[in-house]
Scaffold this motif. Structure first.
Motif, PDB file in Angstrom:
ATOM      1  N   PHE A 116       5.041  -9.858 -10.465  1.00 23.67           N
ATOM      2  CA  PHE A 116       6.439 -10.275 -10.286  1.00 23.67           C
ATOM      3  C   PHE A 116       7.263 -10.182 -11.564  1.00 23.67           C
ATOM      4  O   PHE A 116       8.339  -9.594 -11.585  1.00 23.67           O
ATOM      5  CB  PHE A 116       6.529 -11.705  -9.735  1.00 23.67           C
ATOM      6  N   SER A 161      18.770 -14.742   3.023  1.00 24.30           N
ATOM      7  CA  SER A 161      18.113 -15.498   1.960  1.00 24.30           C
ATOM      8  C   SER A 161      17.874 -14.657   0.708  1.00 24.30           C
ATOM      9  O   SER A 161      17.487 -15.173  -0.331  1.00 24.30           O
ATOM     10  CB  SER A 161      16.794 -16.100   2.457  1.00 24.30           C
ATOM     11  N   PHE A 162      18.120 -13.342   0.803  1.00 26.28           N
ATOM     12  CA  PHE A 162      17.926 -12.506  -0.390  1.00 26.28           C
ATOM     13  C   PHE A 162      19.158 -12.488  -1.282  1.00 26.28           C
ATOM     14  O   PHE A 162      19.133 -11.945  -2.371  1.00 26.28           O
ATOM     15  CB  PHE A 162      17.608 -11.071   0.014  1.00 26.28           C
ATOM     16  N   GLU A 201      20.674 -14.620  -2.968  1.00 30.44           N
ATOM     17  CA  GLU A 201      20.551 -15.258  -4.272  1.00 30.44           C
ATOM     18  C   GLU A 201      19.117 -15.157  -4.734  1.00 30.44           C
ATOM     19  O   GLU A 201      18.219 -14.983  -3.926  1.00 30.44           O
ATOM     20  CB  GLU A 201      20.929 -16.737  -4.174  1.00 30.44           C
ATOM     21  N   GLY A 202      18.930 -15.299  -5.990  1.00 28.74           N
ATOM     22  CA  GLY A 202      17.569 -15.331  -6.497  1.00 28.74           C
ATOM     23  C   GLY A 202      16.858 -13.998  -6.356  1.00 28.74           C
ATOM     24  O   GLY A 202      17.472 -12.967  -6.092  1.00 28.74           O
ATOM     25  N   GLU A 203      15.566 -14.028  -6.592  1.00 31.07           N
ATOM     26  CA  GLU A 203      14.764 -12.827  -6.508  1.00 31.07           C
ATOM     27  C   GLU A 203      13.604 -13.121  -5.575  1.00 31.07           C
ATOM     28  O   GLU A 203      12.838 -14.034  -5.818  1.00 31.07           O
ATOM     29  CB  GLU A 203      14.209 -12.456  -7.885  1.00 31.07           C
ATOM     30  N   ALA A 204      13.499 -12.329  -4.514  1.00 31.02           N
ATOM     31  CA  ALA A 204      12.412 -12.564  -3.574  1.00 31.02           C
ATOM     32  C   ALA A 204      11.246 -11.643  -3.898  1.00 31.02           C
ATOM     33  O   ALA A 204      11.419 -10.535  -4.419  1.00 31.02           O
ATOM     34  CB  ALA A 204      12.895 -12.325  -2.154  1.00 31.02           C
ATOM     35  N   TRP A 205      10.076 -12.114  -3.581  1.00 29.39           N
ATOM     36  CA  TRP A 205       8.844 -11.372  -3.834  1.00 29.39           C
ATOM     37  C   TRP A 205       7.994 -11.549  -2.596  1.00 29.39           C
ATOM     38  O   TRP A 205       7.597 -12.668  -2.279  1.00 29.39           O
ATOM     39  CB  TRP A 205       8.161 -11.950  -5.060  1.00 29.39           C
ATOM     40  N   THR A 206       7.777 -10.468  -1.883  1.00 27.99           N
ATOM     41  CA  THR A 206       7.084 -10.637  -0.613  1.00 27.99           C
ATOM     42  C   THR A 206       6.106  -9.513  -0.330  1.00 27.99           C
ATOM     43  O   THR A 206       6.363  -8.364  -0.691  1.00 27.99           O
ATOM     44  CB  THR A 206       8.116 -10.751   0.543  1.00 27.99           C
ATOM     45  N   PRO A 207       4.983  -9.859   0.295  1.00 27.17           N
ATOM     46  CA  PRO A 207       4.069  -8.795   0.709  1.00 27.17           C
ATOM     47  C   PRO A 207       4.686  -8.014   1.852  1.00 27.17           C
ATOM     48  O   PRO A 207       5.300  -8.601   2.734  1.00 27.17           O
ATOM     49  CB  PRO A 207       2.822  -9.555   1.174  1.00 27.17           C
ATOM     50  N   HIS A 232       3.915  -5.114  -2.583  1.00 30.72           N
ATOM     51  CA  HIS A 232       4.709  -6.303  -2.843  1.00 30.72           C
ATOM     52  C   HIS A 232       6.094  -5.869  -3.255  1.00 30.72           C
ATOM     53  O   HIS A 232       6.249  -5.056  -4.159  1.00 30.72           O
ATOM     54  CB  HIS A 232       4.035  -7.199  -3.878  1.00 30.72           C
TER      55      HIS A 232
END
Lengths: 232, 553
Positions: free
Chosen positions: B401, B355-356, B358-364, B377
């Motif tokens: 972010f 799932s990473f 595409e796009g930009e992931a932001w996760t703790p 983060h």
């Protein structure tokens, strides 16, 4: 800055790069050619209701079949759409439905101008949790955020656990537009995004005495046109 | 039983070499990757500049050539397996344990029967729980009564001190709840006697227990690994759970509610844990406790590092560029060090989800060796879709972010301006080098770890290790040598291993560890000259194979 900013966290910082265009103020001078207005949309709902698939269907027109891959944290993507010939840049937050990611989701609620709240018509639980989601939204999101309730997975009608009427009446209770959608077939996916894009764009460039864009009427009209009847 | 366990909270398995100290959660890691941190060279252990000094610590050479030196020649594990392993005591132990489980819980005598029972008397899972399993984990749950389930080479179970299932590698946790109950009973029974269960060895199986309050981790393995190594893998699983929850939150939850069902909070992470277990079965990084770098010309790597360094933000602690499970570059905040275990967890997180892409992931994410009480983060994104190059920006601020996302944009811009994009792309086309480049005909494969830098290098695994089982067998041999070399009661510096299909040599000094695998027709003398030649080659190539000049912001 913005009304109804969430009580948590430090005040919104100005973001280098696109910060200036994120707000709604960019529509103030409609005569000069502007960069595409930027609208932030967030997908919410329980884990496994199909948020990521819903987004992928909209972005790429593809359906991600196979095993379930849980989104990690929140996921940020862009898509430019045309509304009445005007380009609008949608910044879309796809969120993880799991409880442990709630805090990071909350932190970005207040940036969103529109929320697509999804449940799964084959899961009563995901529908029952909608009230909890709405409570959370009222706590953390901007006061004038556009909310749309979506009953996803409408293609699997054989396993339906939530009646269309139930979705519609819940939506009516909270005064939000409602549709049933299918990330698999693409039913109403684009319509959902375009309706909010239209609503937000309208708000952005709205003159004081112009009649308000009626998102309810718009959806109804669009659905009638496409011969679909899953609306209030 | 539960109350009994509760009383002894905080009591730890005295497993000196593996379990980090009791207070580890509170402090920063003690052994960061100093190479990334302090600018030391990978080959530094032999004191840079003195080429001849490379072999200062090598009493080993004499050792290697004199077979009468006890540990130098060891028998193959196959041989060892054949020998009767103190049958009486073994039988006694397993008998004791089965009696003990009956005594404690009134449950079945042996595991098999126990399992059958658990199936019949399975707790009615609520529709919600069933859904939770099928949808969230997305994996087909195996029937735990089937032989195929029992035939898995390594089972891993995680349970709470109340005996509640938290994770099972195979099969659904519900179906295994009574098995896990027995496991907890074993643990508590010995603790009541002020003792600790560490492992059970029987019938070719090792059952290894790791107690990390409020969790208990159990592995049931048929692999050749030592108890110590299996326990080490269990610790990784524990750290993996901490990385999702933090130590503080984990403890808080169980202090509030002893019989909390932790699966609720871990929902959706099964894939990450599964992936970690799979990775550990075929990636030597975990065995070595070190990180592998993508082979890259020093000039290109420097340009990448400088670009990363310049694209900084106040909240950034680490900027990491990686490809596959190899490190391309790492830039860190001054005085902040990343532990290889934390980096492995990050690698695993990224490789476990598509799932990473595409796009930009932001996760703790919690980096348990850095600080197990709080979340960082992480901004995770691939630079380009077709390119296997993932950028990981670790920030202290949940709200940041957009700032961090802008760092990514700036990094890409600088990369473009420096014109290294093409060179990077080239390097990614050949992420592994061939052992043939070393120019030693009999050499099949090797692992060289520089202890000071926490980095290791290793060529691609080539023929005859083509099939997956063969690759795992090779890793198994390395694991075996590693466990002999690091045996806590009798560590070995040099091991010369003659097997039916290959010869191996291990050489462990205070500065490095070297494991080589070469043709079964090679001689010991040949192996020694190969080591010499190989060390020279690594020396020559080190600026391509390692990160010699680590950067800080």
């Amino acid at each position: 800055m913005r009304c109804g900013a969430a009580p948590l966290g430090p005040p919104q910082k100005d973001v280098p790069g696109d910060g200036g265009t994120r707000g709604r103020g960019s529509g103030a001078a409609p005569l000069t050619p502007l960069p595409a207005p930027v609208l932030q949309v967030m997908l919410l709902g329980d884990s496994g209701v199909g948020k990521t698939c819903f987004l992928l269907q909209f972005k790429d027109g593809a359906f991600l079949s196979g095993t379930f891959i849980a989104t990690v944290g929140i996921d940020f993507r862009n898509k430019v759409v045309a509304v009445d010939g005007v380009k609008v840049k949608l910044q879309i937050w796809d969120t993880a439905g799991q409880e442990r990611f709630r805090s990071v989701t909350h932190a970005y609620y207040r940036d969103a101008q529109a929320l697509l709240l999804l449940y799964d018509i084959t899961s009563k639980m995901s529908f029952d949790n909608i009230r909890a989601w709405l409570t959370e939204i009222h706590e953390y999101a901007q006061k004038d955020v556009v909310i749309m309730l979506l009953g996803n997975k409408a293609d699997v009608s054989s396993e339906r656990m939530v009646r269309t009427e139930d979705g519609a009446s819940l939506a009516r209770e909270y005064g939000v537009p409602f549709m049933e959608t299918s990330a698999k077939t693409g039913m109403n996916v684009e319509l959902a995004f375009l309706a909010i894009a239209r609503e937000l764009k309208q708000r952005a460039v709205q003159l004081p005495d112009e009649p308000r864009f009626q998102i309810h009427d718009y959806i109804e009209a669009q659905q009638k046109r496409s011969g679909c009847c899953a609306f209030i | 039983m539960a109350a009994d366990v509760h009383k002894k909270k905080g009591w730890e398995v005295p497993n000196g070499s593996l379990a980090p100290g009791n207070g580890q959660h509170a402090e920063r890691s003690e052994s960061p990757t100093p190479g990334l941190a302090q600018g030391t060279e990978p080959g530094k252990g032999q004191s840079a500049g003195q080429e001849g000094a490379m072999f200062v610590h090598t009493r080993s050479y004499e050792d290697l050539t004199s077979p009468e030196d006890g540990g130098a020649v060891v028998r193959s594990p196959e041989e060892r397996r054949g020998e009767p392993a103190e049958p009486t005591s073994m039988e006694q132990i397993s008998k004791d344990f089965s009696e003990l489980s009956t005594q404690l819980t009134g449950m079945a005598l042996d595991l098999e029967e126990e399992m059958r029972q658990s199936q019949e008397g399975k707790l009615e899972p609520s529709p919600q729980a069933t859904r939770h399993d099928s949808v969230l984990s997305g994996k087909e749950e195996e029937d735990v009564t089937m032989d195929t389930w029992r035939m898995h080479r390594k089972h891993v179970f995680v349970l709470s001190e109340a005996g509640k299932p938290v994770y099972s590698r195979y099969g659904s946790e519900e179906a295994l709840s009574s098995t896990m109950g027995v496991m907890m009973a074993l643990v508590s029974f010995l603790e009541a006697e002020k003792n600790a269960i560490r492992s059970i060895h029987a019938d070719g199986y090792k059952v290894v227990f790791v107690r990390k309050s409020p969790l208990v981790l159990v592995a049931v393995a048929r692999t050749r690994q030592s108890e110590q190594e299996i326990a080490h893998e269990l610790l990784y699983i524990y750290y993996q759970i901490l990385s999702l929850l933090t130590w503080t939150q984990l403890n808080h939850i169980f202090q509030q509610k002893q019989n909390y069902d932790l699966r609720r909070l871990l929902a959706g992470s099964e894939r990450i844990t599964d992936n970690l277990l799979d990775l550990m079965a075929h990636d030597p990084s975990f065995l070595m406790g070190a990180v592998r770098c993508l082979p890259l010309a020093a000039s290109v790597r420097d340009a990448v590092s400088t670009s990363l360094q310049q694209a900084k933000a106040k909240s950034l602690v680490f900027s990491i560029l990686l490809s596959g499970n190899q490190l391309v570059s790492l830039v860190r905040k001054k005085d902040q060090f990343l532990h290889p275990i934390d980096l492995h967890l990050l690698f695993n997180l990224i490789s476990s989800s598509s799932s990473f892409r595409e796009g930009e992931a932001w996760t703790p994410i919690c980096l348990p060796k850095f600080n197990s009480s709080g979340f960082f983060h992480a901004h995770i994104s691939y630079l380009e879709q077709e390119m296997d190059l993932c950028l990981l920006l670790v920030s202290t601020d949940r709200e940041d972010f957009f700032t961090v996302s802008d760092c990514k944009r700036r990094f890409q811009e600088r990369l473009r301006r420096r014109g290294v994009h093409h060179a990077l792309q080239e390097a990614l086309r050949t992420p592994f080098y061939s052992v043939a480049q070393v120019g030693i005909p009999d050499l099949r494969h090797f692992i060289y770890k520089s202890k000071s830098s926490g980095l290791f290098t290793s060529p691609e695994i080539e023929a005859p290790y083509v099939r997956e089982e063969e690759k795992e067998r090779l890793l198994g041999l390395y694991q075996y040598l590693h466990s002999r070399a690091h045996n806590s009661s009798r560590p070995l510096k040099n091991i010369y291993f003659t097997g039916p299909r290959e010869n191996l040599l291990a050489w462990v000094t205070s500065a490095f560890e070297l494991y080589i695998c070469y043709s079964p027709l090679g001689t010991k003398a040949g192996a020694i000259s190969a080591v010499n030649k190989l060390m020279k080659w690594i020396r020559k190539e080190e600026d391509r194979l390692f990160i010699l000049t680590p950067q800080t912001y």
